[in-house]
Design a protein around this motif. Structure first.
Motif, mmCIF file in Angstrom:
data_model
loop_
_atom_site.group_PDB
_atom_site.id
_atom_site.type_symbol
_atom_site.label_atom_id
_atom_site.label_comp_id
_atom_site.label_asym_id
_atom_site.label_seq_id
_atom_site.Cartn_x
_atom_site.Cartn_y
_atom_site.Cartn_z
ATOM 1 N N LEU A 400 0.822 -1.213 0.000
ATOM 2 C CA LEU A 400 0.000 0.000 0.000
ATOM 3 C C LEU A 400 0.860 1.268 0.000
ATOM 4 N N LYS A 401 1.978 1.197 0.703
ATOM 5 C CA LYS A 401 2.856 2.368 0.805
ATOM 6 C C LYS A 401 3.612 2.611 -0.493
ATOM 7 N N GLU A 402 4.070 1.539 -1.134
ATOM 8 C CA GLU A 402 4.935 1.683 -2.296
ATOM 9 C C GLU A 402 4.173 1.834 -3.614
ATOM 10 N N PHE A 403 2.931 1.363 -3.654
ATOM 11 C CA PHE A 403 2.207 1.367 -4.932
ATOM 12 C C PHE A 403 1.943 2.803 -5.391
ATOM 13 N N ASN A 404 2.326 3.087 -6.610
ATOM 14 C CA ASN A 404 2.192 4.439 -7.165
ATOM 15 C C ASN A 404 0.783 4.637 -7.725
ATOM 16 N N VAL A 405 -0.073 5.299 -6.947
ATOM 17 C CA VAL A 405 -1.459 5.501 -7.380
ATOM 18 C C VAL A 405 -1.559 6.516 -8.513
ATOM 19 N N ALA A 406 -0.501 7.318 -8.716
ATOM 20 C CA ALA A 406 -0.526 8.311 -9.801
ATOM 21 C C ALA A 406 -0.508 7.663 -11.177
ATOM 22 N N ILE A 407 -0.263 6.360 -11.195
ATOM 23 C CA ILE A 407 -0.221 5.644 -12.469
ATOM 24 C C ILE A 407 -1.569 5.692 -13.181
ATOM 25 N N LEU A 443 0.156 -1.517 -14.936
ATOM 26 C CA LEU A 443 -0.223 -2.032 -13.618
ATOM 27 C C LEU A 443 0.579 -3.283 -13.269
ATOM 28 N N GLU A 444 0.793 -4.142 -14.256
ATOM 29 C CA GLU A 444 1.584 -5.350 -14.024
ATOM 30 C C GLU A 444 3.010 -4.985 -13.623
ATOM 31 N N LEU A 470 5.475 -20.200 -2.371
ATOM 32 C CA LEU A 470 4.861 -19.347 -3.389
ATOM 33 C C LEU A 470 3.676 -18.622 -2.791
ATOM 34 N N PHE A 471 3.538 -17.345 -3.139
ATOM 35 C CA PHE A 471 2.429 -16.535 -2.653
ATOM 36 C C PHE A 471 1.629 -15.975 -3.821
ATOM 37 N N SER A 472 0.316 -15.985 -3.669
ATOM 38 C CA SER A 472 -0.575 -15.362 -4.644
ATOM 39 C C SER A 472 -1.228 -14.152 -3.976
ATOM 40 N N LEU A 473 -1.049 -12.991 -4.581
ATOM 41 C CA LEU A 473 -1.542 -11.746 -3.974
ATOM 42 C C LEU A 473 -2.439 -10.996 -4.962
ATOM 43 N N PRO A 474 -3.751 -10.991 -4.744
ATOM 44 C CA PRO A 474 -4.638 -10.191 -5.592
ATOM 45 C C PRO A 474 -4.685 -8.735 -5.108
ATOM 46 N N ILE A 475 -4.569 -7.802 -6.039
ATOM 47 C CA ILE A 475 -4.618 -6.374 -5.705
ATOM 48 C C ILE A 475 -5.731 -5.727 -6.531
ATOM 49 N N VAL A 476 -6.630 -5.036 -5.868
ATOM 50 C CA VAL A 476 -7.681 -4.305 -6.575
ATOM 51 C C VAL A 476 -7.345 -2.815 -6.493
ATOM 52 N N PHE A 477 -7.110 -2.205 -7.641
ATOM 53 C CA PHE A 477 -6.791 -0.785 -7.714
ATOM 54 C C PHE A 477 -8.054 -0.048 -8.154
ATOM 55 N N GLU A 478 -8.667 0.683 -7.247
ATOM 56 C CA GLU A 478 -9.916 1.370 -7.541
ATOM 57 C C GLU A 478 -9.653 2.857 -7.751
ATOM 58 N N ILE A 479 -10.019 3.334 -8.935
ATOM 59 C CA ILE A 479 -9.849 4.739 -9.263
ATOM 60 C C ILE A 479 -11.186 5.448 -9.149
ATOM 61 N N LYS A 480 -11.305 6.337 -8.185
ATOM 62 C CA LYS A 480 -12.559 7.061 -7.980
ATOM 63 C C LYS A 480 -12.554 8.320 -8.820
ATOM 64 N N GLU A 481 -13.629 8.500 -9.584
ATOM 65 C CA GLU A 481 -13.729 9.676 -10.459
ATOM 66 C C GLU A 481 -14.426 10.832 -9.750
#
Length: 481
Positions: A400-407, A443-444, A470-481
């Protein structure tokens, strides 16, 4: 689906390699016929066979489903699922979905192949109507005018009227074997496979192998009733011009004549060589190990097989997630405490669970097959539950801290974007084998970058030995307009 098709192709290729290298030149024709008919069917069945004993004893790596993260373009929050689900190593191909265009391409191929099959059937029916029909013993004989063609289809033998009587005698002996042995059924079987799997070149190879083998069988039985020298001369004297139809038994096929003569001159194989068929045991065993240690990850929103295995519906998982979130926060308000009691009641009664409560395993699968889970730096010297909670929280906070939401602004993204990430904490604790699947390449790449930035961990252990996880991590990136 894609993973299943790839397994079929791989298994069929391996079966054909074994046949060509070890069995094709042997004179065990009936055994080879069974092999060529059985192995394509096995290639369809084996991917569905999962042997639990293999799953429990063989895997050196474990895959853990991490809680789903929800990243908002405005505010960031996390959704914690109730448990980390442990299973055996799973294929990344499951993240791939079959585009609609490929589905329609398959439908089109099936239709075209089916039409060609119908056309060939009508060609045979037309030939049967133009010829003179007679009944001989248990089969029909059709004499075709103005041709020297010779072939059989089920219980009907077609002979050109211009053939000499000597040739007709030898051909009838040969073709009667095809009729008695029901060889047309074998060819029709592969023709149907060609229709459904028209894109698979191995089906065509199988059909050619079975057609050649059928000629060997018919030659071997016919030669016992006629002069061998005469039979050779008939094979060499003329190449019969028959329309190429893949599921009829043609007496003379130019591409097969040399092989047929070589096989006729070959002495019978020694019975000891039948032991070669035991090669199927290790080959099938390898396939079973692969299929048992490979499961498809469900990349869908609906309930997966793991949901059913643990007896928890998606709604119950969400309820438990909220309950867990409240517990982590601490200092709950009276309203939150009241809501927590309601949630606890719902979870204990599992009101939305389609599976009966008494049939569920209340412990689920989390960490039940691994002695020591990987430890995030700073989470040492804690109980198992605290270690799990600490690990999940730190992973989530780091992402959460590192993910660049400006993308989102940079690439004009909107709505919910779901990314599936898989990574490995190897037996030294290093992060590696990071893969991602998402709706946008940016995003990938961002998900891979963030996961690779995770610190070195203390590796997991099984039976006192450090193992990769091995780890599987689903990430949902929600962009609010």
């Amino acid at each position: 689906m894609l993973h299943y098709i790839i397994q079929i192709l791989a298994f069929q290729l391996l079966f054909l390699i074994v046949y060509d290298v070890f069995l094709k030149k042997e004179t065990f024709f009936n055994w080879n016929r069974v092999y060529l008919l059985a192995t394509p069917v096995l290639s369809f069945i084996l991917p569905f066979i999962k042997i639990n004993a293999i799953q429990e004893n063989i895997p050196e790596e474990y895959i853990i489903q991490l809680p789903e993260l929800l990243i908002s373009g405005n505010t960031t929050k996390e959704i914690l699922l109730p448990e980390i689900v442990l299973g055996s190593s799973q294929s990344f191909f499951t993240f791939l979905t079959v585009p609609v265009v490929w589905q329609y391409s398959w439908y089109l191929g099936v239709v075209i192949s089916a039409l060609l099959f119908v056309y060939k059937i009508f060609t045979i029916i037309k030939l049967k109507r133009t010829g003179t029909k007679t009944r001989v013993h248990n089969f029909n004989l059709v004499s075709l005018p103005n041709t020297n063609a010779a072939f059989s289809f089920f219980n009907t033998i077609f002979l050109g009227a211009t053939l000499s009587e000597t040739k007709k005698t030898n051909i009838l002996l040969h073709e009667k074997v095809h009729v008695k042995e029901y060889h047309s059924l074998d060819l029709i079987f592969f023709e149907l496979l060609r229709i459904t799997m028209w894109f698979n070149p191995l089906v065509y190879v199988y059909q050619k192998r079975i057609a050649m083998l059928q000629e060997y069988i018919a030659d071997a039985k016919a030669i016992a009733e006629v002069n061998k020298k005469e039979y050779y001369q008939d094979l060499l004297s003329q190449i019969f011009q028959t329309d190429k139809i893949s599921f009829i038994n043609t007496f003379f096929n130019h591409s097969l004549i040399k092989n047929r003569i070589v096989m006729l001159r070959k002495s019978k194989s020694k019975k000891i060589f039948q032991l070669k068929y035991l090669l199927l045991v290790p080959v099938v065993s390898i396939m079973l190990v692969y299929t048992s240690c490979t499961q498809e990850i469900e990349a869908q929103n609906g309930p997966s097989s793991k949901d059913l295995a643990t007896g928890k519906s998606p709604l119950i998982q969400k309820i438990e997630a909220v309950k867990h979130q409240i517990e982590i926060q601490g200092n709950v308000t009276p309203e939150e405490e009241k809501a927590l009691k309601v949630l606890a009641f719902l979870v204990s009664n599992d009101i939305s669970n389609p599976i009966h409560k008494e049939n569920r395993n209340p412990e689920g699968l989390p960490f039940s097959k691994i002695e020591k889970v990987p430890v995030y730096p700073g989470c040492e010297n804690q109980s198992l539950e605290e270690t799990k909670k600490c690990f999940m929280n730190n992973i989530q906070q780091a992402v959460l801290k590192e993910f660049n939401v400006a993308i989102a602004d940079k690439h004009n993204l909107s709505g919910k974007q779901k990314i599936y990430v898989r990574f490995k904490i190897d037996n030294t604790g290093k992060i590696g084998s990071v893969q991602a699947r998402g709706p946008h390449k940016a995003l990938e790449e961002e998900a891979i970058r963030v996961v690779k930035s995770l610190p070195k961990m203390i590796p997991g252990q099984q039976d006192g030995v450090d193992v990769g996880v091995l780890f599987s991590l689903p990430i949902v990136f929600e962009i609010k307009e």
